[in-house]
Scaffold this motif. Structure first.
Motif, PDB file in Angstrom:
ATOM      1  N   TYR A  89      -7.381   6.006  -8.045  1.00 32.05           N
ATOM      2  CA  TYR A  89      -6.206   6.633  -7.416  1.00 32.05           C
ATOM      3  C   TYR A  89      -5.315   8.179  -8.307  1.00 32.05           C
ATOM      4  CZ  TYR A  89      -2.019   7.978  -4.452  1.00 32.05           C
ATOM      5  OH  TYR A  89      -1.030   8.929  -3.559  1.00 32.05           O
ATOM      6  N   THR A  90      -5.148   8.398  -9.521  1.00 37.68           N
ATOM      7  CA  THR A  90      -4.773   7.997 -10.339  1.00 37.68           C
ATOM      8  C   THR A  90      -5.568   9.856 -10.508  1.00 37.68           C
ATOM      9  OG1 THR A  90      -3.896   6.713 -12.070  1.00 37.68           O
ATOM     10  CG2 THR A  90      -2.387   7.126 -10.612  1.00 37.68           C
ATOM     11  N   ASP A  91      -6.586   8.705 -10.986  1.00 43.59           N
ATOM     12  CA  ASP A  91      -7.464   9.281 -12.227  1.00 43.59           C
ATOM     13  C   ASP A  91      -8.426  10.123 -11.513  1.00 43.59           C
ATOM     14  OD1 ASP A  91      -7.049   7.916 -14.275  1.00 43.59           O
ATOM     15  OD2 ASP A  91      -8.785   6.530 -14.593  1.00 43.59           O
ATOM     16  N   SER A 106       0.851  -3.578   0.830  1.00 47.13           N
ATOM     17  CA  SER A 106       2.895  -3.302   0.920  1.00 47.13           C
ATOM     18  C   SER A 106       2.873  -3.185  -0.771  1.00 47.13           C
ATOM     19  CB  SER A 106       3.544  -3.887   1.092  1.00 47.13           C
ATOM     20  OG  SER A 106       3.725  -5.152   0.010  1.00 47.13           O
ATOM     21  N   ARG A 107       1.909  -3.425  -1.433  1.00 41.73           N
ATOM     22  CA  ARG A 107       2.132  -2.973  -3.036  1.00 41.73           C
ATOM     23  C   ARG A 107       1.768  -1.890  -3.261  1.00 41.73           C
ATOM     24  NH1 ARG A 107      -0.588  -7.694  -6.678  1.00 41.73           N
ATOM     25  NH2 ARG A 107      -2.011  -7.764  -4.942  1.00 41.73           N
ATOM     26  N   LEU A 108       0.458  -1.741  -2.276  1.00 44.98           N
ATOM     27  CA  LEU A 108      -0.706  -0.370  -2.488  1.00 44.98           C
ATOM     28  C   LEU A 108       0.459   0.585  -2.516  1.00 44.98           C
ATOM     29  CD1 LEU A 108      -3.240   0.449  -3.325  1.00 44.98           C
ATOM     30  CD2 LEU A 108      -4.058   0.615  -0.490  1.00 44.98           C
ATOM     31  N   PHE A 109       0.702  -0.063  -1.008  1.00 44.16           N
ATOM     32  CA  PHE A 109       1.523   1.375  -0.519  1.00 44.16           C
ATOM     33  C   PHE A 109       2.616   2.102  -0.952  1.00 44.16           C
ATOM     34  CE2 PHE A 109       0.404   0.060   4.154  1.00 44.16           C
ATOM     35  CZ  PHE A 109      -1.109   0.423   3.732  1.00 44.16           C
ATOM     36  N   ASN A 110       3.287   1.136  -2.259  1.00 45.75           N
ATOM     37  CA  ASN A 110       4.592   1.101  -3.797  1.00 45.75           C
ATOM     38  C   ASN A 110       3.723   1.406  -4.914  1.00 45.75           C
ATOM     39  OD1 ASN A 110       4.269  -1.202  -4.816  1.00 45.75           O
ATOM     40  ND2 ASN A 110       5.754  -1.989  -3.275  1.00 45.75           N
ATOM     41  N   LEU A 111       3.104   1.218  -4.671  1.00 45.79           N
ATOM     42  CA  LEU A 111       2.243   2.094  -5.894  1.00 45.79           C
ATOM     43  C   LEU A 111       2.757   1.243  -6.471  1.00 45.79           C
ATOM     44  CD1 LEU A 111       3.448   5.702  -6.048  1.00 45.79           C
ATOM     45  CD2 LEU A 111       1.181   4.872  -4.925  1.00 45.79           C
ATOM     46  N   SER A 112       2.686  -0.300  -7.229  1.00 50.98           N
ATOM     47  CA  SER A 112       2.871  -1.366  -7.813  1.00 50.98           C
ATOM     48  C   SER A 112       1.534  -1.826  -8.091  1.00 50.98           C
ATOM     49  CB  SER A 112       3.752  -2.312  -7.449  1.00 50.98           C
ATOM     50  OG  SER A 112       3.444  -3.204  -6.499  1.00 50.98           O
ATOM     51  N   LYS A 138      -1.094   6.290  15.936  1.00 58.30           N
ATOM     52  CA  LYS A 138       0.046   5.122  16.508  1.00 58.30           C
ATOM     53  C   LYS A 138       0.965   5.069  14.604  1.00 58.30           C
ATOM     54  CE  LYS A 138      -1.560   2.940  20.181  1.00 58.30           C
ATOM     55  NZ  LYS A 138      -1.693   2.178  20.830  1.00 58.30           N
ATOM     56  N   LEU A 139      -0.313   5.868  14.212  1.00 57.18           N
ATOM     57  CA  LEU A 139       0.612   5.260  12.546  1.00 57.18           C
ATOM     58  C   LEU A 139       1.085   7.140  12.313  1.00 57.18           C
ATOM     59  CD1 LEU A 139      -1.881   3.241  11.033  1.00 57.18           C
ATOM     60  CD2 LEU A 139       0.224   2.648  12.339  1.00 57.18           C
ATOM     61  N   ARG A 140       2.624   6.779  12.019  1.00 54.80           N
ATOM     62  CA  ARG A 140       3.248   7.990  11.038  1.00 54.80           C
ATOM     63  C   ARG A 140       2.400   8.174   9.612  1.00 54.80           C
ATOM     64  NH1 ARG A 140       6.994  12.206  12.975  1.00 54.80           N
ATOM     65  NH2 ARG A 140       7.099  10.534  14.103  1.00 54.80           N
ATOM     66  N   THR A 141       2.281   6.942   8.829  1.00 51.77           N
ATOM     67  CA  THR A 141       2.676   7.135   7.607  1.00 51.77           C
ATOM     68  C   THR A 141       1.142   6.894   7.365  1.00 51.77           C
ATOM     69  OG1 THR A 141       4.674   6.801   6.771  1.00 51.77           O
ATOM     70  CG2 THR A 141       3.257   6.276   5.629  1.00 51.77           C
ATOM     71  N   VAL A 142       0.520   7.650   6.431  1.00 52.83           N
ATOM     72  CA  VAL A 142      -0.750   7.233   6.101  1.00 52.83           C
ATOM     73  C   VAL A 142      -1.193   5.948   5.190  1.00 52.83           C
ATOM     74  CG1 VAL A 142      -0.491   8.534   3.807  1.00 52.83           C
ATOM     75  CG2 VAL A 142      -2.856   8.844   4.799  1.00 52.83           C
ATOM     76  N   GLY A 143      -1.962   5.697   5.371  1.00 51.99           N
ATOM     77  CA  GLY A 143      -2.573   4.077   4.941  1.00 51.99           C
ATOM     78  C   GLY A 143      -3.331   4.286   3.801  1.00 51.99           C
ATOM     79  N   VAL A 144      -4.171   3.314   3.839  1.00 56.23           N
ATOM     80  CA  VAL A 144      -4.895   2.649   3.029  1.00 56.23           C
ATOM     81  C   VAL A 144      -6.727   3.622   2.693  1.00 56.23           C
ATOM     82  CG1 VAL A 144      -6.987   1.333   1.948  1.00 56.23           C
ATOM     83  CG2 VAL A 144      -4.933   0.380   3.356  1.00 56.23           C
ATOM     84  N   HIS A 145      -6.831   4.644   3.263  1.00 56.54           N
ATOM     85  CA  HIS A 145      -7.585   5.517   3.231  1.00 56.54           C
ATOM     86  C   HIS A 145      -6.634   6.303   2.801  1.00 56.54           C
ATOM     87  CE1 HIS A 145     -10.002   5.962   6.730  1.00 56.54           C
ATOM     88  NE2 HIS A 145      -9.243   5.375   7.423  1.00 56.54           N
ATOM     89  N   HIS A 146      -5.555   6.642   1.448  1.00 58.69           N
ATOM     90  CA  HIS A 146      -4.615   7.021   1.014  1.00 58.69           C
ATOM     91  C   HIS A 146      -5.678   7.181  -0.203  1.00 58.69           C
ATOM     92  CE1 HIS A 146      -1.976  10.930  -0.162  1.00 58.69           C
ATOM     93  NE2 HIS A 146      -1.346   9.326  -0.894  1.00 58.69           N
ATOM     94  N   PHE A 147      -6.355   6.259  -0.451  1.00 61.12           N
ATOM     95  CA  PHE A 147      -5.903   5.611  -1.244  1.00 61.12           C
ATOM     96  C   PHE A 147      -7.335   4.643  -2.133  1.00 61.12           C
ATOM     97  CE2 PHE A 147      -1.618   4.307  -0.094  1.00 61.12           C
ATOM     98  CZ  PHE A 147      -0.949   4.554  -1.659  1.00 61.12           C
ATOM     99  N   VAL A 178     -12.852   0.110   8.217  1.00 58.37           N
ATOM    100  CA  VAL A 178     -13.112  -0.949   7.383  1.00 58.37           C
ATOM    101  C   VAL A 178     -12.287  -0.684   5.873  1.00 58.37           C
ATOM    102  CG1 VAL A 178     -15.573  -1.033   8.216  1.00 58.37           C
ATOM    103  CG2 VAL A 178     -15.440  -0.270   5.998  1.00 58.37           C
ATOM    104  N   GLN A 179     -12.251  -0.988   5.176  1.00 62.32           N
ATOM    105  CA  GLN A 179     -11.424  -1.613   3.825  1.00 62.32           C
ATOM    106  C   GLN A 179     -11.479  -2.283   3.112  1.00 62.32           C
ATOM    107  OE1 GLN A 179      -6.953  -1.110   6.364  1.00 62.32           O
ATOM    108  NE2 GLN A 179      -7.091  -2.967   5.104  1.00 62.32           N
ATOM    109  N   ARG A 180     -10.952  -2.276   1.604  1.00 62.57           N
ATOM    110  CA  ARG A 180     -11.663  -3.634   0.927  1.00 62.57           C
ATOM    111  C   ARG A 180     -10.168  -3.489   0.362  1.00 62.57           C
ATOM    112  NH1 ARG A 180     -12.452  -4.727  -5.110  1.00 62.57           N
ATOM    113  NH2 ARG A 180     -11.667  -2.497  -5.770  1.00 62.57           N
ATOM    114  N   ILE A 181      -9.553  -4.103   1.338  1.00 61.62           N
ATOM    115  CA  ILE A 181      -7.887  -4.526   0.906  1.00 61.62           C
ATOM    116  C   ILE A 181      -7.206  -4.946   1.427  1.00 61.62           C
ATOM    117  CG2 ILE A 181      -6.469  -2.604   1.217  1.00 61.62           C
ATOM    118  CD1 ILE A 181      -4.434  -2.765  -0.909  1.00 61.62           C
ATOM    119  N   ASN A 182      -6.530  -6.770   1.819  1.00 64.44           N
ATOM    120  CA  ASN A 182      -6.236  -8.001   2.880  1.00 64.44           C
ATOM    121  C   ASN A 182      -4.937  -7.134   3.351  1.00 64.44           C
ATOM    122  OD1 ASN A 182      -4.671  -8.672   1.230  1.00 64.44           O
ATOM    123  ND2 ASN A 182      -5.627 -10.548   0.221  1.00 64.44           N
ATOM    124  N   VAL A 183      -4.810  -7.321   4.501  1.00 67.18           N
ATOM    125  CA  VAL A 183      -3.595  -6.848   4.742  1.00 67.18           C
ATOM    126  C   VAL A 183      -1.932  -7.189   4.077  1.00 67.18           C
ATOM    127  CG1 VAL A 183      -2.042  -6.738   6.769  1.00 67.18           C
ATOM    128  CG2 VAL A 183      -4.573  -6.308   7.154  1.00 67.18           C
TER     129      VAL A 183
END
Length: 159
Positions: free
Chosen positions: A4-6, A141-147, A70-79, A132-137
């Motif tokens: 994500y960062t690189d 939250s840890r992904l979204f808060n960048l921790s 229905k989602l205003r904030t981007v999710g797992v696609h962003h990462f 499809v995604q490579r992260i469980n629900v």
């Protein structure tokens, strides 16, 4: 550092409102799994195309404003950890018909299917059958808060 960062944050499309279907913006383990799903579907005489890989917050807001999500904030696609796979009918993307076949293909390749979010025992208020995604629900939250960002050996089906 992470994919994500690189890679994603330095990509010129990071803030683009346009649709991105570039497999290079999928984290490598996710990319490999998506490629295997496309191949496995082809063996079943289904042609799948990666319709959207990376998605910016700007695009998510545009889709929300258009009523396409229905989602205003981007999710797992962003990462770089999610992909929308659609059928190719006559060379054109199609969302018609049943996408439940993606469940088995996703699971066989270590991904979570948006039709049941890795838990088919509960009724979900949000179903995204071409996703499809490579992260469980539970880890989102840890992904979204960048921790946290998943390591290559991370398996979303093992909580």
């Amino acid at each position: 550092m992470s994919f994500y960062t690189d890679v994603i944050q330095s990509d010129p499309r990071f803030s683009s409102a346009g649709r991105v279907n570039d497999l290079a913006l999928l984290e490598p383990a996710t990319r490999a799994a998506v490629e295997q799903i496309v191949l496995a579907a082809a063996a079943q005489h289904l042609t799948l195309i990666p319709f959207e890989t990376y998605r910016s917050q700007q695009r998510q807001q545009l889709l929300f404003d258009q009523g396409a999500t229905k989602l205003r904030t981007v999710g797992v696609h962003h990462f770089g950890l999610a992909c929308d796979l659609v059928k190719s009918i006559g060379g054109e993307p199609s969302w018609k018909g049943d996408f439940s076949f993606l469940k088995a293909l996703a699971e066989q390749n270590g991904l979570i299917w948006g039709g049941d979010w890795g838990n088919g025992h509960i009724v979900h208020s949000f179903v995204d059958a071409d996703h499809v995604q490579r992260i469980n629900v539970a880890d989102q939250s840890r992904l979204f808060n960048l921790s946290w960002y998943p390591e290559p050996e991370y398996r979303p089906d093992i909580a």
